[in-house]
Design a protein around this motif. Structure first.
Motif, PDB file in Angstrom:
ATOM      1  N   GLY A  88     -44.912  -5.715  28.850  1.00  0.00           N
ATOM      2  CA  GLY A  88     -45.151  -6.146  27.467  1.00  0.00           C
ATOM      3  C   GLY A  88     -44.302  -7.302  27.015  1.00  0.00           C
TER       4      GLY A  88
ATOM      5  N   ALA B 189     -32.423  -1.760  33.303  1.00  0.00           N
ATOM      6  CA  ALA B 189     -33.445  -0.855  33.858  1.00  0.00           C
ATOM      7  C   ALA B 189     -34.692  -0.781  32.985  1.00  0.00           C
ATOM      8  CB  ALA B 189     -32.857   0.528  34.070  1.00  0.00           C
TER       9      ALA B 189
ATOM     10  N   ALA C 239     -36.997  -1.854  29.141  1.00  0.00           N
ATOM     11  CA  ALA C 239     -36.922  -1.565  27.708  1.00  0.00           C
ATOM     12  C   ALA C 239     -36.528  -0.088  27.598  1.00  0.00           C
ATOM     13  CB  ALA C 239     -38.266  -1.823  27.060  1.00  0.00           C
TER      14      ALA C 239
ATOM     15  N   LYS D  29     -24.235   3.605  30.237  1.00  0.00           N
ATOM     16  CA  LYS D  29     -24.797   4.969  30.280  1.00  0.00           C
ATOM     17  C   LYS D  29     -26.314   4.973  30.424  1.00  0.00           C
ATOM     18  CE  LYS D  29     -21.155   7.257  27.668  1.00  0.00           C
ATOM     19  NZ  LYS D  29     -20.722   7.286  26.270  1.00  0.00           N
ATOM     20  N   ALA D  30     -26.964   3.898  30.012  1.00  0.00           N
ATOM     21  CA  ALA D  30     -28.424   3.829  30.117  1.00  0.00           C
ATOM     22  C   ALA D  30     -28.858   2.710  31.057  1.00  0.00           C
ATOM     23  CB  ALA D  30     -29.034   3.644  28.733  1.00  0.00           C
TER      24      ALA D  30
ATOM     25  N   ILE E  12     -36.940   3.405  27.182  1.00  0.00           N
ATOM     26  CA  ILE E  12     -38.107   4.301  27.238  1.00  0.00           C
ATOM     27  C   ILE E  12     -38.019   5.374  26.153  1.00  0.00           C
ATOM     28  CG2 ILE E  12     -39.409   5.944  28.684  1.00  0.00           C
ATOM     29  CD1 ILE E  12     -38.258   4.389  31.140  1.00  0.00           C
ATOM     30  N   LYS E  13     -36.789   5.836  25.893  1.00  0.00           N
ATOM     31  CA  LYS E  13     -36.642   6.902  24.886  1.00  0.00           C
ATOM     32  C   LYS E  13     -36.985   6.392  23.482  1.00  0.00           C
ATOM     33  CE  LYS E  13     -33.463   9.004  28.081  1.00  0.00           C
ATOM     34  NZ  LYS E  13     -32.084   9.021  28.588  1.00  0.00           N
TER      35      LYS E  13
ATOM     36  N   GLY F  53     -38.868  -4.343  31.437  1.00  0.00           N
ATOM     37  CA  GLY F  53     -38.331  -5.361  30.534  1.00  0.00           C
ATOM     38  C   GLY F  53     -37.108  -6.066  31.100  1.00  0.00           C
TER      39      GLY F  53
END
Ligand code: HXC
Length: 262
Positions: free
Chosen positions: A143, A66, A68, A26-27, A70-71, A112
């Motif tokens: 990072g 996709a 690290a 889903k992410a 982001i949310k 990431g």
């Protein structure tokens, strides 16, 4: 031991091969802290398993990862990031795992996700894989080693351009620039090719395989002269392993080596 994970799957698809599949569809496999914790746990388990000699890390056809999450990062403060050593645990992959990790990358490997792929020991991808360090578009920078590993892999000219513009590069370019060792036309061929390489590695002496990974990776940290000396020390030490005797004796006798530590 069987452990159930929420964001990854682990299997042993071939003799000596442990596979970890990022599984947060889903992410697009965005790497949250719980996901990296599970990944570290699974890597440690395979690294310690006497049955495993090589590890395959992959995602889905659509996304290796996709980036690290982001949310999760969007509300993080400096103090929280600093005091919790945010992202530091990602380095366990490069500092504690002694067995070789093959990354099989299809679809997005961004931010990431690109950095995670760059941390692995062998990188295979599809020709259409979508690599990039788009952090600049989010008001930040790589990072998890991207500015260092990508620059070492493809040179300053290309890395600087990519990191400053946030532009993607394809799997085909990754191969041409030396990031990927091989590319494959399809997802199925990528997985088959990655498993075949993992199985080949797993067929050798585990002592030699782990030593080979260690010395090649030293080349990324040490000046040449120190690296060559380091290699020689490890090479000398392998005369103390049963498998060096077995391998060379088998050659002389025209037999197949039967490793003690496979
Ligand atoms: C959190 C993410 C995510 C991410 C995708 N998603 N990437 N969630 N973190 N990195 C979520 C989306 O919000 C969406 O959730 C779902 O996954 C599907 O994504 P879509 O955008 O709808 O898919 P698509 O249109 O196919 O576009 C794919 C994409 C795009 C081009 C990969 O998702 C994208 O640009 N993602 C962000 C890429 C990125 O900037 N990565 C770098 C992150 S920073 P919903 O709920 O809406 O369905 C980073 C820093 C690293 O990695 C430094 C330390 C490690």
């Amino acid at each position: 031991s069987v452990k159930s994970y929420d964001f990854i799957q682990t299997t042993e698809p071939r003799p000596g091969v442990g596979q970890i599949t990022l599984n947060r569809p889903k992410a697009l496999n965005a790497i949250s802290t719980p996901l990296i914790d599970e990944l570290n746990h699974a890597l440690q388990a395979f690294d310690q398993s006497p049955d495993i000699s090589a590890i395959l890390l992959t995602g889905s056809q659509k996304a290796f990862a996709a980036g690290a999450d982001i949310k999760e990062m969007s509300t993080l403060t400096f103090s929280e990031a600093y005091t919790t050593s945010f992202i530091e645990s990602w380095s366990q992959l490069t500092t504690t795992i002694k067995k070789p990790i093959i990354a099989a990358v299809s679809g997005h490997a961004l931010g990431g996700g690109c950095e995670l792929a760059l941390m692995c020991d062998v990188l295979y991808c599809t020709e259409t894989a979508n690599f990039g360090q788009p952090e600049i578009k989010l008001g930040t920078i790589p990072g998890a080693g991207g500015s260092q590993r990508l620059t070492r892999a493809i040179g300053k000219a290309r890395a600087m351009e990519l990191i400053l513009t946030g532009k993607s590069f394809s799997g085909k370019e990754a191969f041409e620039w030396g990031v990927a060792a091989r590319t494959f036309p399809t997802w199925e061929e990528l997985i088959e090719g990655s498993l075949a390489t993992a199985e080949t590695i797993a067929g050798y002496s585990k002592v030699a395989v782990m030593a080979a990974k260690e010395v090649v990776n030293k080349s990324q940290d040490l000046p040449l002269r120190d690296g060559v000396e380091y290699e020689r020390r490890v090479f000398h030490s392998l005369f103390g392993s049963e498998d060096q005797k077995i391998g060379m004796k088998a050659f002389a006798e025209k037999k197949k080596a039967e490793w003690v530590h496979k």
